[in-house]
Design an enzyme around this catalytic site. Structure first.
Site, mmCIF file in Angstrom:
data_model
loop_
_atom_site.group_PDB
_atom_site.id
_atom_site.type_symbol
_atom_site.label_atom_id
_atom_site.label_comp_id
_atom_site.label_asym_id
_atom_site.label_seq_id
_atom_site.Cartn_x
_atom_site.Cartn_y
_atom_site.Cartn_z
ATOM 1 N N SER A 246 -21.094 -15.053 -20.294
ATOM 2 C CA SER A 246 -21.399 -15.681 -21.584
ATOM 3 C C SER A 246 -20.626 -16.969 -21.795
ATOM 4 C CB SER A 246 -21.051 -14.722 -22.729
ATOM 5 O OG SER A 246 -21.886 -13.604 -22.694
ATOM 6 N N HIS B 250 -28.546 -15.470 -18.162
ATOM 7 C CA HIS B 250 -27.771 -14.869 -19.259
ATOM 8 C C HIS B 250 -28.658 -14.072 -20.202
ATOM 9 C CE1 HIS B 250 -25.502 -15.296 -23.215
ATOM 10 N NE2 HIS B 250 -24.692 -14.609 -22.446
ATOM 11 N N ASN C 101 -26.000 -19.463 -28.408
ATOM 12 C CA ASN C 101 -24.670 -19.511 -29.018
ATOM 13 C C ASN C 101 -24.262 -20.916 -29.438
ATOM 14 O OD1 ASN C 101 -24.157 -16.815 -29.165
ATOM 15 N ND2 ASN C 101 -23.235 -16.693 -27.136
ATOM 16 N N GLU D 147 -31.479 -16.774 -20.685
ATOM 17 C CA GLU D 147 -31.119 -18.194 -20.589
ATOM 18 C C GLU D 147 -30.778 -18.507 -19.133
ATOM 19 O OE1 GLU D 147 -29.414 -19.509 -24.750
ATOM 20 O OE2 GLU D 147 -28.307 -17.765 -24.048
HETATM 21 P P1 NAD Z 1 -18.177 -4.304 -19.697
HETATM 22 O O1 NAD Z 1 -16.707 -4.308 -19.763
HETATM 23 O O2 NAD Z 1 -18.956 -3.421 -20.601
HETATM 24 O O3 NAD Z 1 -18.628 -3.928 -18.197
HETATM 25 C C1 NAD Z 1 -18.034 -4.467 -17.056
HETATM 26 C C2 NAD Z 1 -18.288 -3.537 -15.884
HETATM 27 O O4 NAD Z 1 -17.767 -4.145 -14.712
HETATM 28 C C3 NAD Z 1 -17.622 -2.167 -16.019
HETATM 29 O O5 NAD Z 1 -18.580 -1.163 -15.710
HETATM 30 C C4 NAD Z 1 -16.505 -2.211 -14.983
HETATM 31 O O6 NAD Z 1 -16.225 -0.937 -14.408
HETATM 32 C C5 NAD Z 1 -17.080 -3.157 -13.972
HETATM 33 N N1 NAD Z 1 -16.053 -3.773 -13.142
HETATM 34 C C6 NAD Z 1 -14.745 -3.963 -13.385
HETATM 35 N N2 NAD Z 1 -14.158 -4.543 -12.325
HETATM 36 C C7 NAD Z 1 -15.113 -4.719 -11.408
HETATM 37 C C8 NAD Z 1 -15.129 -5.254 -10.105
HETATM 38 N N3 NAD Z 1 -14.031 -5.712 -9.520
HETATM 39 N N4 NAD Z 1 -16.290 -5.255 -9.458
HETATM 40 C C9 NAD Z 1 -17.416 -4.772 -10.028
HETATM 41 N N5 NAD Z 1 -17.461 -4.262 -11.255
HETATM 42 C C10 NAD Z 1 -16.319 -4.237 -11.924
HETATM 43 O O7 NAD Z 1 -18.624 -5.818 -19.848
HETATM 44 P P2 NAD Z 1 -20.009 -6.409 -20.409
HETATM 45 O O8 NAD Z 1 -19.937 -6.505 -21.885
HETATM 46 O O9 NAD Z 1 -21.139 -5.689 -19.772
HETATM 47 O O10 NAD Z 1 -19.916 -7.897 -19.852
HETATM 48 C C11 NAD Z 1 -20.155 -8.184 -18.487
HETATM 49 C C12 NAD Z 1 -20.573 -9.635 -18.368
HETATM 50 O O11 NAD Z 1 -21.748 -9.832 -19.168
HETATM 51 C C13 NAD Z 1 -19.549 -10.632 -18.877
HETATM 52 O O12 NAD Z 1 -19.571 -11.770 -18.034
HETATM 53 C C14 NAD Z 1 -20.039 -11.005 -20.269
HETATM 54 O O13 NAD Z 1 -19.696 -12.325 -20.637
HETATM 55 C C15 NAD Z 1 -21.536 -10.898 -20.092
HETATM 56 N N6 NAD Z 1 -22.301 -10.654 -21.321
HETATM 57 C C16 NAD Z 1 -21.913 -9.672 -22.187
HETATM 58 C C17 NAD Z 1 -22.653 -9.477 -23.369
HETATM 59 C C18 NAD Z 1 -22.284 -8.394 -24.359
HETATM 60 O O14 NAD Z 1 -22.819 -8.421 -25.487
HETATM 61 N N7 NAD Z 1 -21.440 -7.430 -24.019
HETATM 62 C C19 NAD Z 1 -23.790 -10.278 -23.622
HETATM 63 C C20 NAD Z 1 -24.171 -11.247 -22.679
HETATM 64 C C21 NAD Z 1 -23.413 -11.428 -21.536
#
Ligand code: NAD
Length: 283
Positions: A122, A143, A194, A155
């Site tokens: 993000s 994204h 955003n 996106e």
């Molecule tokens: P999250 O913390 O819910 O999930 C992250 C996952 O990655 C976990 O399952 C974790 O076990 C795993 N992980 C940790 N270390 C790792 C590694 N070394 N290798 C592989 N996996 C690993 O995070 P999220 O909210 O899903 O966000 C993930 C990405 O998505 C981020 O870049 C974030 O910016 C983006 N994003 C999040 C949202 C949101 O609303 N949460 C929206 C759009 C984009």
């Protein structure tokens, strides 16, 4: 351009699980990678919950289709095996540049030469990570928004190095999995959504924190004045107040004042938004 058939999603957290499920729901072969068995067990739970949500909320998810989409996903904690047959890898690991660079460095050596890499980050620009992939021409940002089945924007943002044919292939893939592709012509922190939303939300918080108008008045003005269904404080309640707080508290002095207003008036009182039952409004 090789057809995209096999998709690997790295990370099975909030977004990674949703992306993997949405891609599987649309008939692609999906492998979900996470670090260990505990993470993969949590992933299995997330997929089952998503199946129930799709059954309730998504047209055409009945007759076992939602359950099949969950059970078809291959889970793996072996990174090399997870990317071996991938045509597209979508990275959704925690928002940490060093971690993302490390994992792109590894799969850059493990995945086939034709594999496209995409990041769901993000806040990190793809140009910050592209060197680590070893294939900047086949790398870009893809994204998604939280609750992909409902808020279905994708996106798509490349760097100066992204091959236009790769960009087009990812746009087409996004359409195929039920997303509305939002094409960015150059890199922009915050993408489109955003870039619009964050200034709006911050301006609303500034009106409240400065004592100019209360949240109800700000929201009413926005709704009547623009025809939008929700005002910015209603949106903040849905997002959860911790998210804007965490961003503002690391900003300049003005931003820190807004963070302090959110903390003292709401967060410290347990008013975190819809999820806690109360934020600017009661639920
Ligand atoms: P999250 O913390 O819910 O999930 C992250 C996952 O990655 C976990 O399952 C974790 O076990 C795993 N992980 C940790 N270390 C790792 C590694 N070394 N290798 C592989 N996996 C690993 O995070 P999220 O909210 O899903 O966000 C993930 C990405 O998505 C981020 O870049 C974030 O910016 C983006 N994003 C999040 C949202 C949101 O609303 N949460 C929206 C759009 C984009």
């Amino acid at each position: 351009m090789a057809e995209i058939r096999n998709v690997t999603v790295l990370g099975t957290g909030v977004l990674g699980s949703q992306i993997a499920y949405q891609v599987s729901f649309h008939g692609f072969a999906v492998t979900s990678y996470d670090i260990d068995d505990a993470a993969l067990a949590a992933a299995r739970d997330r997929f089952e919950k998503l199946a129930a949500t799709y059954r309730a909320e998504v047209a055409g998810a009945g007759d076992g289709k939602a359950e099949r989409a969950a059970s078809r996903i291959t889970l793996s904690s072996d990174l090399a095996a997870a990317v071996r047959d991938a045509d597209l890898v979508i990275e959704a690991v925690p928002e940490d540049l060093a971690l993302k660079e490390k994992i792109f460095g590894q799969i850059g050596e493990q995945a086939p030469a034709h594999t496209i890499f995409a990041s769901n980050s993000s806040t990190l620009l793809p140009s910050a990570m592209k060197a680590s992939t070893g294939r900047p021409d086949r790398f870009l940002a893809l994204h998604f928004a939280n609750q992909v089945w409902k808020y279905n924007t994708a996106e798509i943002m490349g760097t100066d190095d992204t091959d236009p044919a790769v960009f087009r292939a990812v746009v087409e893939f996004a359409e195929t999995i039920g997303m509305v592709p939002v094409e960015l012509h150059k890199e922009k922190a915050g993408y489109v959504l955003n870039s619009l939303l964050v200034p709006l939300l911050n301006s609303a918080i500034a009106l409240g924190a400065g004592g100019y108008a209360d949240p109800e008045t700000v929201d009413k003005t926005w709704r009547i004045g623009t025809g939008a269904p929700f005002g910015p404080f209603q949106m903040l309640d849905v997002i959860g107040l911790n998210t804007p707080f965490n961003i503002l508290v690391h900003g300049d002095d003005d931003a820190k004042r807004l963070a302090a207003w959110l903390k003292a008036g709401y967060i410290d009182k347990g008013k975190l938004g819809v999820a806690s039952g109360e934020g600017f409004y009661k639920y």
